[in-house]
Enzyme design. Sequence first.
Site, PDB file in Angstrom:
ATOM      1  CB  CYS A  20      -0.877   0.036   1.241  1.00 32.84           C
ATOM      2  SG  CYS A  20      -1.885  -1.399   1.446  1.00 32.84           S
ATOM      3  NE  ARG A  36       3.922   2.219  -2.340  1.00 34.49           N
ATOM      4  CZ  ARG A  36       4.982   2.052  -1.565  1.00 34.49           C
ATOM      5  NH1 ARG A  36       6.096   2.677  -1.843  1.00 34.49           N
ATOM      6  NH2 ARG A  36       4.928   1.270  -0.520  1.00 34.49           N
ATOM      7  CD1 TRP A  73      -1.602  -3.852  -4.882  1.00 30.19           C
ATOM      8  CD2 TRP A  73      -0.773  -5.351  -3.444  1.00 30.19           C
ATOM      9  NE1 TRP A  73      -1.184  -4.946  -5.600  1.00 30.19           N
ATOM     10  CE2 TRP A  73      -0.683  -5.871  -4.754  1.00 30.19           C
ATOM     11  CE3 TRP A  73      -0.319  -6.126  -2.390  1.00 30.19           C
ATOM     12  CZ2 TRP A  73      -0.146  -7.120  -5.024  1.00 30.19           C
ATOM     13  CZ3 TRP A  73       0.210  -7.375  -2.660  1.00 30.19           C
ATOM     14  CH2 TRP A  73       0.295  -7.855  -3.964  1.00 30.19           C
ATOM     15  CE  LYS A 106       4.774  -8.528 -12.896  1.00 29.03           C
ATOM     16  NZ  LYS A 106       5.872  -9.515 -12.799  1.00 29.03           N
TER      17      LYS A 106
END
Length: 606
Positions: free
Chosen positions: A2, A27, A70, A601
């Site tokens: 996070c 991030r 996150w 990715k």
Amino acid sequence: MCGIFAYTGKKESLPILLDGLTSLEYRGYDSAGIYMAETGSVKSVGAVENLKLKIKGDEKGKSGIAHLRWATHGEPTEINAHPHHDAKEHIWVVHNGIIENFKELKEFLTKRGRVFLSSTDTEVLAHLISYYLDEKKNFEQAVIAALNDVKGTYGIAVSYKNEPEKIIAARQGAPVVVGIGDGENFIASDPSPILRYTKDVIFLQDGEVIVITPSSHLIYKLDSSQIKRDKETIEWEVEQARKSGYEHFMLKEIMEGPEVIENTIRGRLIVEEGLAKLGGLEMVAEKLRSMKRIIIVGCGTAYYAGLVGEYMIEEYAGIPVEVEVGSEFRYRKPLIDEHTILLAVSQSGETADTLEAIREAKRKGVLTLGIVNTVGSTIARETDAGIYNHAGPEMGVASTKAFVSQLAALSLLTLFLGRQRQMSLSTGKRIAEEIKLLPEKIKQITDKKEEIQKVAQKYSEARDFLYIGRKYNFPIAYEGALKLKEVSYIHAEGYGAGEMKHGPLAMIDEHFPTLAIVPSDSVYEKNVSNIQEIKARKGKVVSVVTEGNKELDDLSDDTIKIPKTLEMLSPILTIVPLQLFAYYFATTKGLNVDRPRNLAKSVTVE
Ligand code: G6P
């Protein structure tokens, strides 16, 4: 993981908070939120753009806290998005990290009438601080008292409605940077959102608390004593700051190895009992006890992690394992019975082939587990139970830190399944003890990165590379070769060392080097014979060996030394120099290692 951000100063804080979040977006995150003492909070799931759409325009205030989440505990929903608050909505907290003892704290607070709204670990912090305010402590004392009760990791920023100019931040295992401006101060998870306002910063250390107002900053320890720390000036550009000063995300993520293993194993090892405590498997623990066969599926790097898992689980838990790439599993006729389980390994949790393999297995009534890094991802949601990696977002397309964390998670699973079966207490203890030592051992390797860089530079003209290994390090030969292929675009081939003489040896000459993975383990002697065969054909050899090995210094052209560990855990160490080797090989050629051509990715198509 996070990202946290906070501002206190003379300006309107809303645009500064939103800009701060935009700077931290790289991030990786799944929801966002802000709080300003005057007008309250706004939260949304998804992009910062979604948050902006929810802003009415009348939000104001000269200070505030902001967060990108996150998910680690609880799905990515608006209720779980930060900031979290206490019952009176006086204390607001943003948090990066994991509160390990949140269940105990929640119980303590629930008994005292506090009602929880979210399923996050963070919410306990807000209630706990508020509990200490009710106990007549002031804001600073209440935060410090709460932090003394907490076990786990945190980078936090706290706002108190009654003292809006003041923000309190603290750090334990998760980064906190304080920006010192002129009549304004900032808090952030990394310097990137601060640099446009000031280059003067203080990097908070573990166990420190900082109280900022527009014109002051005071640092405390958790015993309430005050300390002094000079600010430092950083000359990084924003892009560099995002990479913690490293040139590429790939290097940053390899260097994060020790921290990543800490995060994967945190709270999950009971060393003295030789046990792994895996909360995500509790619900299915009895079914796992009677399970007789495991099929592991994954793609790319995750598939190779599965292959290492096969060796671990078969040797130490005695359960037959098959490993298959997702794209094959779904198209053949898998022979499955009620004692078979499917274990999917995936960093993103979104890889289409892996997901379809899970769906196929579920159609056949198979219990499905996941080792997934991204909380709330499709694979995490669709599997019946699982283990989260807690490795944090991975930005480099070529997977590095996720791989070491997948191996660590598989070693925990092996311990878990093994101790449900025949594994003795002493074997369990030995494995648990060695797992605990891995972060320090990885650090010993990453500390030698310049040495590995020199070796990579020496071979950077090679157009082909062979990677060989045996047993636990057979899959590492594949993964090492994959890393080189992905980022340097040269032909690299992984092979079982014993298979060399059945084909690849024909390719060897002085222009075709080999990277041999030869730790001092049960197959060491056999590997040495294979290296001798290569040397006899004038092939150059770079060997990854255990510290103290002299024999291969003579036999190889170059050696890279790694610390000793259990054979089962050796892949977690041997892969690190291979990741660094691929990184330096490609960067010597000036290639964009973070975004290799033709690759994505997350591959969400078949
Ligand atoms: C892509 C990535 C690889 C990754 C693979 C599986 O090919 O480029 O780095 O290993 O997908 O991804 P997953 O997210 O399922 O681990």
